[in-house]
Design a protein around this motif. Structure first.
Motif, PDB file in Angstrom:
ATOM      1  N   LEU A 284       0.811  -1.224   0.000  1.00 26.28           N
ATOM      2  CA  LEU A 284       0.000   0.000   0.000  1.00 26.28           C
ATOM      3  C   LEU A 284       0.842   1.270   0.000  1.00 26.28           C
ATOM      4  O   LEU A 284       0.305   2.376  -0.129  1.00 26.28           O
ATOM      5  N   ILE A 285       2.159   1.142   0.168  1.00 27.56           N
ATOM      6  CA  ILE A 285       3.038   2.319   0.229  1.00 27.56           C
ATOM      7  C   ILE A 285       2.939   3.112  -1.070  1.00 27.56           C
ATOM      8  O   ILE A 285       3.058   2.561  -2.164  1.00 27.56           O
ATOM      9  N   THR A 286       2.704   4.418  -0.930  1.00 27.18           N
ATOM     10  CA  THR A 286       2.535   5.303  -2.075  1.00 27.18           C
ATOM     11  C   THR A 286       3.358   6.573  -1.862  1.00 27.18           C
ATOM     12  O   THR A 286       3.173   7.271  -0.858  1.00 27.18           O
ATOM     13  N   PHE A 287       4.258   6.860  -2.770  1.00 30.75           N
ATOM     14  CA  PHE A 287       5.065   8.078  -2.674  1.00 30.75           C
ATOM     15  C   PHE A 287       4.301   9.236  -3.313  1.00 30.75           C
ATOM     16  O   PHE A 287       3.761   9.108  -4.408  1.00 30.75           O
ATOM     17  N   ILE A 288       4.232  10.358  -2.573  1.00 29.17           N
ATOM     18  CA  ILE A 288       3.488  11.520  -3.055  1.00 29.17           C
ATOM     19  C   ILE A 288       4.393  12.750  -3.060  1.00 29.17           C
ATOM     20  O   ILE A 288       5.502  12.734  -2.508  1.00 29.17           O
ATOM     21  N   LYS A 289       3.920  13.809  -3.682  1.00 33.47           N
ATOM     22  CA  LYS A 289       4.676  15.062  -3.773  1.00 33.47           C
ATOM     23  C   LYS A 289       5.060  15.552  -2.390  1.00 33.47           C
ATOM     24  O   LYS A 289       4.242  15.572  -1.463  1.00 33.47           O
TER      25      LYS A 289
END
Length: 354
Positions: A284-289
């Motif tokens: 579920l890890i999501t990299f965002i701005k």
């Protein structure tokens, strides 16, 4: 027992301190809290029949109310936990942080000074004003820089950090100008039970349990020093009892971790404690701005409080994180009560547009 006027005692750190203070019989507690979104009287439900605990809903900006409470209950100390604390919210709404953290601290200092000046000896000599602050006032560190010390120059990089720096300077000035017996503590990132799920650790736990993305700013390599909240509360009490007036004490957990490692560790714990077939929570890890002005690294040198007052953290990061995850798993009713529509709107506003 002494009597303490605790401000912000229904929030995360404040509530943990109040609970520890009453359980250990450190003091009678008068708790003044405005009850903002991050405060919760459920945190203190076990004290509802405690005759040595009194709750008052109100704002530290209200000089008359604070003065009344000081005159009514004759506390031996004021401990100021009351603050707006979330960096992301300070970026979107900085005025709230100035009003509470700067103006509120000023009003609290003014009322405390007037009360203290009327006290007779030895109560006047024993009175303390203890201000709870953050390591973020020191700015950001490079990977090889030494950890923040009490004499590190202030260099705040967010409206939140700037508001806390302003409050710290006011507290210092009231000691040097008026001789008000103040103390200041600057702590690293706290975690543990009762933390509102806008901060990294509880947000990650709850999102993972609900199968939602686990947002990580930038490359996930921002480093924080993590302090288990009960260790922090022990340190605060130690400073209150034995700290030298006019001084600052840095309180750290000696647990530097990247944000990515923190999230990965939470996922590993949940894989064991709340497993789902053919599923790993780390997926579920999501990299965002990245957020604006995101400090790269914080680290606390807490040798002063260790050497002079004998305090050291009891929890390492792995033991404290396991306790924290287990608490959220065991307290689903508390979680449901705080995850209101307003909370959901904030999460959407802050993360889904990045």
């Amino acid at each position: 027992m002494p009597t303490l006027l605790v401000t912000g005692g229904a929030g995360f750190i404040g509530a943990n301190f109040v609970l520890q203070a009453r359980k250990a019989k450190w003091a009678n507690i008068i708790n003044l809290d405005k009850l903002t979104y991050a405060s919760n009287l459920q945190n203190l439900a076990e004290l509802q029949d405690d005759v040595h605990y009194h709750f008052v809903q109100g704002n530290i900006n209200n000089f008359e109310l604070v003065s009344y409470l000081l005159d009514q209950y004759h506390p031996d100390a004021v401990i100021n936990f009351a603050a707006e604390t979330h960096v992301d919210r300070s970026i979107l709404s900085p005025e709230n942080f100035i009003q509470t953290n700067v103006v509120g601290t000023f009003q609290l200092l003014e009322a405390s000074k007037a009360y203290w000046q009327k006290l007779t000896s030895p109560k006047q000599e024993n009175f303390r004003f203890l201000h709870i602050s953050t390591d973020e006032v020191y700015g950001s560190l490079n990977p090889t820089d030494p950890a923040f010390r009490e004499d590190t120059p202030y260099a705040p990089n967010s409206p939140y950090a700037a508001s806390k720096a302003g409050a710290d300077h006011l507290v210092r000035s009231y000691y040097h100008t008026y001789n008000l017996p103040t103390l200041t503590t600057n702590c690293s990132n706290n975690y543990g039970p009762l933390q509102f799920p806008e901060k990294l650790i509880p947000l990650t736990i709850l999102n993972a349990l609900n199968g939602k993305p686990l947002p990580i700013y930038g490359d996930g390599q921002n480093i924080r020093d993590w302090l288990y909240v009960s260790d922090h509360c022990d340190a605060i009490y130690q400073v209150l009892r034995e700290g030298n007036i006019g001084e600052t004490y840095n309180i750290g957990g000696l647990n530097e971790q990247t944000n990515l490692v923190v999230v990965e560790k939470i996922c590993s714990i949940l894989d064991e404690l709340a497993p789902k077939e053919n599923f790993q929570h780390s997926s579920l890890i999501t990299f965002i701005k990245d957020r604006p002005g995101h400090d790269r690294r914080y680290a606390i040198d807490c040798s002063k409080i260790s050497e002079t007052l004998g305090w050291k953290p009891k929890e390492n990061f792995d033991s404290g994180l396991l306790k924290t995850v287990q608490w959220y798993l065991n307290n689903s009713a508390w979680v449901e009560s705080v995850c209101t529509g307003t909370y959901q709107n904030w999460i959407k506003q802050n993360y889904e547009t990045r």
